[in-house]
Motif scaffolding. Structure first.
Motif, mmCIF file in Angstrom:
data_model
loop_
_atom_site.group_PDB
_atom_site.id
_atom_site.type_symbol
_atom_site.label_atom_id
_atom_site.label_comp_id
_atom_site.label_asym_id
_atom_site.label_seq_id
_atom_site.Cartn_x
_atom_site.Cartn_y
_atom_site.Cartn_z
ATOM 1 N N PRO A 181 0.836 -1.208 0.000
ATOM 2 C CA PRO A 181 0.000 0.000 0.000
ATOM 3 C C PRO A 181 0.872 1.260 0.000
ATOM 4 O O PRO A 181 1.847 1.356 0.743
ATOM 5 C CB PRO A 181 -0.796 -0.120 1.308
ATOM 6 C CG PRO A 181 -0.679 -1.547 1.726
ATOM 7 C CD PRO A 181 0.651 -2.018 1.222
ATOM 8 N N CYS A 182 0.490 2.220 -0.835
ATOM 9 C CA CYS A 182 1.235 3.479 -0.936
ATOM 10 C C CYS A 182 0.265 4.640 -1.103
ATOM 11 O O CYS A 182 -0.803 4.497 -1.694
ATOM 12 C CB CYS A 182 2.173 3.465 -2.146
ATOM 13 S SG CYS A 182 3.644 2.451 -1.974
ATOM 14 N N GLU A 183 0.690 5.795 -0.600
ATOM 15 C CA GLU A 183 -0.017 7.028 -0.897
ATOM 16 C C GLU A 183 0.303 7.435 -2.338
ATOM 17 O O GLU A 183 1.281 6.953 -2.919
ATOM 18 C CB GLU A 183 0.423 8.132 0.065
ATOM 19 C CG GLU A 183 0.060 7.878 1.520
ATOM 20 C CD GLU A 183 -1.428 7.864 1.744
ATOM 21 O OE1 GLU A 183 -2.131 8.675 1.097
ATOM 22 O OE2 GLU A 183 -1.905 7.033 2.542
ATOM 23 N N PRO A 184 -0.493 8.310 -2.955
ATOM 24 C CA PRO A 184 -0.170 8.782 -4.309
ATOM 25 C C PRO A 184 1.198 9.462 -4.354
ATOM 26 O O PRO A 184 1.610 10.111 -3.390
ATOM 27 C CB PRO A 184 -1.292 9.783 -4.620
ATOM 28 C CG PRO A 184 -2.419 9.363 -3.727
ATOM 29 C CD PRO A 184 -1.777 8.844 -2.475
ATOM 30 N N TYR A 185 1.886 9.294 -5.473
ATOM 31 C CA TYR A 185 3.228 9.846 -5.612
ATOM 32 C C TYR A 185 3.215 11.365 -5.446
ATOM 33 O O TYR A 185 2.376 12.067 -6.015
ATOM 34 C CB TYR A 185 3.802 9.486 -6.979
ATOM 35 C CG TYR A 185 5.132 10.136 -7.253
ATOM 36 C CD1 TYR A 185 6.257 9.787 -6.510
ATOM 37 C CD2 TYR A 185 5.270 11.096 -8.253
ATOM 38 C CE1 TYR A 185 7.487 10.380 -6.765
ATOM 39 C CE2 TYR A 185 6.492 11.694 -8.508
ATOM 40 C CZ TYR A 185 7.596 11.329 -7.761
ATOM 41 O OH TYR A 185 8.800 11.927 -8.006
ATOM 42 N N ASP A 186 4.181 11.833 -4.655
ATOM 43 C CA ASP A 186 4.315 13.264 -4.386
ATOM 44 C C ASP A 186 5.795 13.627 -4.545
ATOM 45 O O ASP A 186 6.609 13.336 -3.669
ATOM 46 C CB ASP A 186 3.819 13.584 -2.976
ATOM 47 C CG ASP A 186 3.777 15.080 -2.683
ATOM 48 O OD1 ASP A 186 4.596 15.827 -3.242
ATOM 49 O OD2 ASP A 186 2.939 15.492 -1.860
ATOM 50 N N ARG A 214 8.539 2.107 4.802
ATOM 51 C CA ARG A 214 7.425 2.815 5.423
ATOM 52 C C ARG A 214 7.433 4.293 5.029
ATOM 53 O O ARG A 214 6.390 4.853 4.646
ATOM 54 C CB ARG A 214 7.494 2.683 6.945
ATOM 55 C CG ARG A 214 6.300 3.288 7.671
ATOM 56 C CD ARG A 214 6.496 3.272 9.173
ATOM 57 N NE ARG A 214 7.507 4.221 9.611
ATOM 58 C CZ ARG A 214 7.287 5.515 9.783
ATOM 59 N NH1 ARG A 214 6.099 6.037 9.533
ATOM 60 N NH2 ARG A 214 8.264 6.306 10.195
ATOM 61 N N GLN A 218 4.826 6.573 2.010
ATOM 62 C CA GLN A 218 4.045 7.782 2.298
ATOM 63 C C GLN A 218 4.114 8.805 1.171
ATOM 64 O O GLN A 218 3.287 9.720 1.112
ATOM 65 C CB GLN A 218 4.543 8.410 3.603
ATOM 66 C CG GLN A 218 4.294 7.548 4.828
ATOM 67 C CD GLN A 218 4.902 8.131 6.095
ATOM 68 O OE1 GLN A 218 5.531 9.189 6.073
ATOM 69 N NE2 GLN A 218 4.721 7.448 7.205
ATOM 70 N N VAL A 219 5.088 8.645 0.268
ATOM 71 C CA VAL A 219 5.219 9.598 -0.848
ATOM 72 C C VAL A 219 5.030 8.912 -2.202
ATOM 73 O O VAL A 219 5.396 9.453 -3.238
ATOM 74 C CB VAL A 219 6.583 10.329 -0.796
ATOM 75 C CG1 VAL A 219 6.691 11.157 0.470
ATOM 76 C CG2 VAL A 219 7.745 9.344 -0.896
ATOM 77 N N GLY A 220 4.473 7.699 -2.192
ATOM 78 C CA GLY A 220 4.147 7.021 -3.438
ATOM 79 C C GLY A 220 5.233 6.163 -4.032
ATOM 80 O O GLY A 220 5.138 5.753 -5.195
ATOM 81 N N ASP A 244 0.708 7.087 -10.311
ATOM 82 C CA ASP A 244 0.823 7.547 -8.927
ATOM 83 C C ASP A 244 1.627 6.612 -8.032
ATOM 84 O O ASP A 244 1.668 6.802 -6.813
ATOM 85 C CB ASP A 244 -0.574 7.726 -8.317
ATOM 86 C CG ASP A 244 -1.299 8.935 -8.878
ATOM 87 O OD1 ASP A 244 -0.617 9.938 -9.184
ATOM 88 O OD2 ASP A 244 -2.520 8.867 -9.028
ATOM 89 N N LYS A 245 2.249 5.601 -8.624
ATOM 90 C CA LYS A 245 2.999 4.643 -7.796
ATOM 91 C C LYS A 245 4.196 4.135 -8.576
ATOM 92 O O LYS A 245 4.065 3.648 -9.697
ATOM 93 C CB LYS A 245 2.104 3.472 -7.392
ATOM 94 C CG LYS A 245 2.767 2.460 -6.476
ATOM 95 C CD LYS A 245 1.788 1.354 -6.091
ATOM 96 C CE LYS A 245 2.388 0.359 -5.120
ATOM 97 N NZ LYS A 245 1.442 -0.725 -4.762
#
Length: 371
Positions: A181-186, A214, A218-220, A244-245
């Motif tokens: 699981p990842c947040e969208p790329y930032d 981890r 958080q930043v994709g 986004d990943k």
């Protein structure tokens, strides 16, 4: 396909044809084939062909049988689908039997140890499992797909040494990354995260093994560890899985922390600086901070990694250290503490810059074990 589910284990060994079920149903109800034909409006010949299995049982016929026999159309359709699937599977079995030799290209024992295959037998079942693993229909499709993907590789290092083992390593890493699981790329957040990732170099492996994925998630960025396979020389890879990943895969090929951390920041450079449509496969040849490459992206990634680990602000101090005659380990450790990185990384840089023999200072490097 559901991860961890073996479709071969769930495939029935034998499925009765729908015509056999229809024949048994008619006998149970006491309905003759001619009577069924009159009730459904179908010809007696067609009813007989369905029973004999020479004519398919279509959805329209299933609805007619539902009215004439009371057996739901869904059951007839399911019987027909199962029967046709079995026939197709039998044909596939014959076709795959001619391609079992394709398995010879792969490190079967290592695929067993990584639970991709149950054993290293050269069987049709294992060939089917390997095709499932790569998510391709046939070995021919896999070969054509590889050639098509080759255009997306910035460097054709996937062809170095054993291309099949390298492709296997990349697929193992990709499956891991897709499940992470990842947040969208930032991009901005990843840039801000770099100093914190650099600080992990001084931590023990038990800490950074957990913290690195981890923080990056958080930043994709899906950071995954995949131990190196034999006959491969890949140290890392970058591949965008979605817009986004992005996957950053790291191996333990070099076994030492200086190479590991350089590989990480080299891959992150590809993420930050280079195209999303490209896949980067990196080896010892393009992880040298001092070597110029035909592909400028590799030089850019190397410069990026080198500058993250030993920033320009410490350049003068580093040059002074590198110029020191009879360079001591204590001096290297002191410099490393001053700039906040692991001393093994400084050793590796000094060795690359020929300021320290390759035989010296290796005791300051820490061993990296990923599995």
């Amino acid at each position: 396909m559901t991860p961890g589910v073996d479709p071969i284990a769930y495939a029935p060994q034998s499925v009765p044809p729908p015509g056999e079920t229809l024949k048994e149903t008619l006998e149970l109800l006491g309905i003759a084939q001619a009577d069924l034909a009159r009730r459904t409006g179908l010809s007696t010949k067609h009813i007989n062909q369905v029973i004999q299995g020479t004519a398919p049982l279509s959805p329209d016929t299933a609805l007619l049988l539902e009215r004439a026999t009371g057996v739901p159309a869904g059951l007839w359709n399911a019987r027909e689908a199962a029967w046709r699937t079995q026939l197709a599977r039998e044909e596939e079995e014959k076709a795959l039997a001619e391609h079992v030799g394709w398995l010879d290209n792969f490190p079967l024992r290592e695929l067993v140890s990584r639970k991709v295959l149950p054993d290293d037998s050269k069987s049709v079942q294992n060939l089917r499992r390997l095709l499932d693993f790569f998510a391709v229909a046939t070995p021919d499709v896999a070969q054509n797909l590889r050639l098509g993907y080759q255009a997306a590789f910035r460097r054709s290092t996937v062809l170095s040494r054993n291309e099949y083992a390298t492709a296997t390593w990349l697929r193992l890493a990709e499956r891991q990354a897709r499940a992470l699981p990842c947040e969208p790329y930032d991009r901005a957040a990843l840039t801000e995260l770099l100093p914190r990732l650099r600080a992990l170099t001084v931590e023990e492996q038990d800490t950074w093994l957990i913290e690195l994925p981890r923080l990056c998630a958080q930043v994709g960025v899906a950071v995954v560890y995949e131990p190196a396979l034999t006959k491969t020389n890949v140290s890392g890879a970058t591949r965008w899985l979605t817009p986004d990943k992005v996957m950053v895969a790291l191996s333990d090929r070099f076994k030492k922390d200086d190479q590991f951390w350089f590989s990480l920041f080299h891959e992150l450079a590809h993420v930050l600086l280079h195209g999303k449509r490209l896949t980067f496969m990196d080896t010892s040849e393009n992880l040298s901070p001092t070597k110029s490459h035909q592909d400028s992206s590799e030089d850019e990634a190397n410069d990026f990694a080198a500058n993250i680990l030993i920033p320009d602000q410490y350049g003068a101090a580093y040059q002074k250290l590198a110029a020191t005659r009879h360079l001591s380990l204590a001096a290297i450790e002191s410099f490393a503490r001053t700039i906040g990185i692991a001393p093994g990384i400084v050793v590796g840089r000094l060795q690359h810059d020929k300021a320290l023999p390759w035989t010296h200072g290796n005791g300051l490097k820490r061993t990296v074990t990923l599995g």
